[in-house]
Design a protein around this motif. Structure first.
Motif, short mmCIF file in Angstrom:
data_model
loop_
_atom_site.label_atom_id
_atom_site.label_comp_id
_atom_site.label_asym_id
_atom_site.label_seq_id
_atom_site.Cartn_x
_atom_site.Cartn_y
_atom_site.Cartn_z
N LYS A 740 0.84 -1.21 0.00
CA LYS A 740 0.00 0.00 0.00
C LYS A 740 0.87 1.26 0.00
O LYS A 740 0.59 2.22 -0.73
CB LYS A 740 -0.92 0.01 1.21
CG LYS A 740 -2.06 1.03 1.12
CD LYS A 740 -3.08 0.80 2.24
CE LYS A 740 -4.36 1.60 1.99
NZ LYS A 740 -4.17 3.03 1.94
N SER A 756 -4.93 7.21 -4.24
CA SER A 756 -5.83 6.47 -3.36
C SER A 756 -5.83 5.01 -3.79
O SER A 756 -6.04 4.70 -4.96
CB SER A 756 -7.25 7.04 -3.44
OG SER A 756 -8.14 6.29 -2.65
N SER A 758 -7.22 1.08 -2.81
CA SER A 758 -7.99 0.12 -2.02
C SER A 758 -7.23 -1.19 -2.03
O SER A 758 -6.78 -1.66 -3.09
CB SER A 758 -9.40 -0.07 -2.60
OG SER A 758 -9.33 -0.60 -3.91
N ASN A 760 -6.98 -5.22 -0.19
CA ASN A 760 -7.56 -6.26 0.66
C ASN A 760 -6.76 -7.54 0.54
O ASN A 760 -6.07 -7.77 -0.46
CB ASN A 760 -9.02 -6.53 0.27
CG ASN A 760 -9.93 -5.36 0.59
OD1 ASN A 760 -10.18 -5.06 1.76
ND2 ASN A 760 -10.42 -4.70 -0.44
#
Length: 769
Positions: A740, A756, A758, A760
């Motif tokens: 990240k 930005s 996302s 997971n």
């Protein structure tokens, strides 16, 4: 540039990391990197005849290596003081793999290899080196040389050669350049990037290189034993060891290495002479861009190909069965409706035939180009040659194909049918009513399921290796720099809301591992905000939340008023979620938000009011007013577009954040369609190309992260703005944090808008979305 590279005399090269050095995926890497003793039995060591050996020795300027003694002599020449500072060009020829249909990972054996270091480097019997790898252990004599990172080596389509050498147990290092990628960076508009075409294009003074098929194809024998018209290529081992072809074969294979060497030096000089500038204003050459970014990026893509991604075959088999059942049901529903108006057509029509769908939905119709006519009633034949009739329904023609026949694409048919579930009547409604429109939707559903099956489900199963991993080939062959993939194509995965068969659930991890799925959010819009310095967009991204809702609020006064007086919420937050009956903007003003979203992404593609009106199904004046409202709050974007068009018109090129250039010679064309295409490309390339730059820079940093390798994490797939890694479950939290941070900081100097991401962790691509 912030990236170091070692410079040799002819071409710089970078010391790259080795494939498979990390822990965690060693099983996968070892399984795919087959050693020579595990290759199929078709690879035998032929007994080369004495006459073939004599013919080989008669070839001028070629040093033949077919014994270990000769191999050691060649090695001394390759590593001599004269040759060590040169860039060495290499090429391989293989058996057991068809590069047009399958990945070379774990497939194929090198039958010969050729090298060229310049006309003044003599290997003993000439300046072209040819190694016969059908003799046991010959190529292995060169293993340390190939794996020496200090000796620069150039290739054409390095990915293929590296994989087949890995199949031989040789992990090539010292990558100095790939002429295919060098030419692509120099000029994205070249017709072909084959060695034959590039050599003719850039080396007109050299005798053109001919393809293998041109030189060696022979007529295929008919059943009666006589030569037919179809030409086929004999087995390459037969060419290499036959008295008739051996000399031409060696000339052909050594020519590849010689041409690659000349082409690499020519492209190196051209890249060095082509100036560019990065987003920080640093002036450099395209060679600086290539050596700093394209070389390590090329190495990272090869590792992704080699490692591959685990596939759940059983899930795909079940999905295929479900798709078949659902498709048959959808077809049955369509045929049931058609039987009420045309029983004969219902029983025989091929529902996947464009011609038959054109005849059913749009006849009578006259082709505007050829004058041919689809009559009101048209005769067709079934597979068993029986004839049947289809009568036209006279639906309005929305689009035409490149051949000027009515388009019967899924999109066109869905638009015609409308969507009665939300009360939207399509243009077909007055002709066939609600029942007919529902039947068209069933037909489209069958088409969707067929596409998912043929494009994804079956190719994924067919492409998996013995360990159920797929090794898709990643290619730098798009004009903007975005990756494409083939064997199989993984770049066009269906959107989550359209993935009816759960295809992403089939992309899984090895036992004990996890997947990290990281995805850039609104990457192209953030690039647009940075490049244009648009205050409104920058402020909206800094505020966070639902960017498209914020856009809708700025475009439509009534939406803004509703937010300001509290009638709707701009977006949900932790304090209001579930605690208020006030609707969200995205629900109350869904149409306005949808148009704002479409427009946000369309701006980067240079969409006009005409195009938007067609997309939205509204008059051009409505689209024009919506477009005006968008630009009113973002005047910097309009100014940047105008400046960019002027720059492109004067200079015939545009550039990305990292300075990659796209030449636009057609921007001066008198052909209006060519001129307009180039104008759109002038706007689109800096956006899409810069987004590709960001993904590339991040992937390089992940590839070069020592900590991620220590933890055992490797990239296994890249699709658009998504990057997927696999590694041990026990340290997934630390790995996710590193990934990240890298993706949010792809460059040393940040952009005006934060990235930005996302991210997971899960057991499948679907779980981690």
């Amino acid at each position: 540039m912030g990236r170091a590279c070692l410079v040799l005399k002819s071409l710089p090269h970078r010391i790259g990391a080795s494939v498979g050095q990390s822990r965690g995926l060693n099983t996968a890497v070892d399984r795919s990197a087959s050693s020579t003793h595990s290759l199929p039995s078709i690879f035998h060591v032929p007994n080369t005849s004495q006459k073939v050996n004599r013919l080989r020795r008669d070839i001028q300027d070629v040093t033949i290596v077919d014994t270990k003694e000769k191999a050691f002599e060649a090695l001394r020449a390759l590593q001599s003081d004269q040759a060590i500072t040169r860039t060495h060009a290499w090429d391989t020829e293989t058996e057991g793999v068809d590069p047009t249909t399958e990945s070379p990972v774990g497939k194929g054996r090198v039958i010969c290899a050729s090298a060229f270091c310049g006309k003044d480097v003599d290997f003993g019997n000439g300046n072209k080196l040819w190694i016969d790898n059908t003799q046991d252990g010959i190529l292995q004599c060169f293993k340390d040389y190939f794996q020496n990172p200090k000796i620069g080596k150039v290739w054409h389509n390095y990915s293929f050669d590296k994989h087949v050498l890995l199949n031989e147990g040789i992990n090539c290092d010292g990558f100095a350049g790939d002429t295919m990628h060098m030419a692509r960076l120099l000029d994205t508009s070249i017709y072909s990037y084959s060695l034959e075409f590039l050599s003719a294009y850039f080396l007109p003074e050299v005798k053109p290189k001919e393809s293998m098929k041109t030189l060696f194809s022979v007529p295929k024998l008919n059943k009666d034993g006589k030569p037919g018209k179809k030409l086929v290529l004999p087995p390459l081992l037969d060419l290499q060891n036959s008295e008739e072809h051996c000399q031409r074969w060696i000339d052909y294979s050594t020519k590849d290495a010689e041409v690659t060497w000349m082409l690499a030096n020519k492209l190196y000089n051209l890249l060095r002479s082509r100036p560019t500038e990065d987003y920080m204003g640093n002036r450099m050459s395209l060679w600086d861009v290539y050596s700093a970014y394209m070389i390590p990026f090329g190495e990272s893509l090869i590792e992704i190909e080699r490692v591959g991604m685990k596939i759940d075959i059983e899930h795909l088999k079940v999905a295929e069965e479900k798709a078949q059942e659902a498709s048959e049901l959808a077809k049955s529903e369509f045929r049931s409706w058609l039987a009420t108006i045309q029983p004969e057509a219902a029983g025989h029509m091929n529902l996947m035939s464009d011609k038959q769908k054109q005849a059913l939905f749009f006849a009578p119709y006259r082709n505007m180009k050829t004058g041919e006519v689809l009559n009101n009633a048209n005769q067709f034949k079934t597979e068993d040659k029986a004839t049947f009739k289809i009568e036209g329904l006279r639906l309005p023609v929305e689009e035409v194909t490149s051949q000027f026949w009515p388009s019967s694409s899924e999109k066109v048919l869905r638009d015609l049918a409308g969507d009665m579930s939300i009360g939207k009547k399509g243009k077909a409604y007055p002709f066939i009513g609600e029942t007919g429109c529902k039947a068209i939707h069933s037909l489209c559903e069958a088409k969707t399921l067929a596409t998912l099956t043929n494009t994804f489900i079956r190719p994924l199963q067919a492409s998996a290796d013995s360990g159920s991993r797929i090794h898709s080939s990643l290619n730098l062959n798009t004009e903007t720099g975005r990756l494409s993939s083939r064997r199989p194509n993984l770049q066009n995965q269906p959107a989550l809301d359209k993935d009816k068969l759960g295809i992403r659930k089939a992309f899984v991890r090895e036992p004990g591992n996890k997947l990290i799925v990281a995805d850039y959010a609104q990457l192209e819009l953030r690039v647009l905000a940075h490049i244009t310095r648009c205050k409104s967009m920058i402020e909206a991204f800094r505020a966070g939340g639902d960017f498209h809702s914020r856009t809708a609020m700025s475009m439509y006064p009534h939406v803004k008023e509703a937010v300001e007086n509290g009638t709707v919420l701009l977006e949900a937050d932790s304090s209001s979620a579930g605690s208020t009956d006030t609707p969200l903007l995205k629900d109350q003003f869904a149409l306005e938000r949808k148009r704002a979203k479409v427009l946000n992404f369309s701006i980067a593609y240079g969409k006009t009011a005409k195009g938007l009106a067609k997309d939205w199904g509204v008059p051009q004046e409505v689209a024009r007013e919506t477009l005006r409202a968008w630009y009113a709050d973002r005047p910097e974007v309009r100014e940047w577009q105008n400046q960019t068009k002027r720059f492109a018109t004067i200079n015939q090129y545009v550039a990305t954040l990292l300075g990659r250039r796209r030449d636009l010679p057609g921007i001066l064309s008198s052909d209006v369609s060519v001129w307009q295409h180039n104008l759109r490309a002038a706007i689109n390339t800096p956006i899409q190309g810069s987004a590709a730059d960001i993904v590339m820079a991040a992937m390089i940093r992940i590839y070069e992260s020592d900590r991620l390798r220590e933890l055992g994490w490797l990239m296994v797939l890249q699709v658009h703005d998504e990057i997927i890694l696999e590694g041990p479950a026990e340290n997934s939290d630390e790995a996710a944090s590193i990934v990240k941070h890298i993706l949010e900081n792809p460059f040393d100097v940040p952009l005006h808008v934060a990235m930005s991401v996302s991210l997971n962790v899960g057991d499948s691509w679907y779980d981690a979305k």
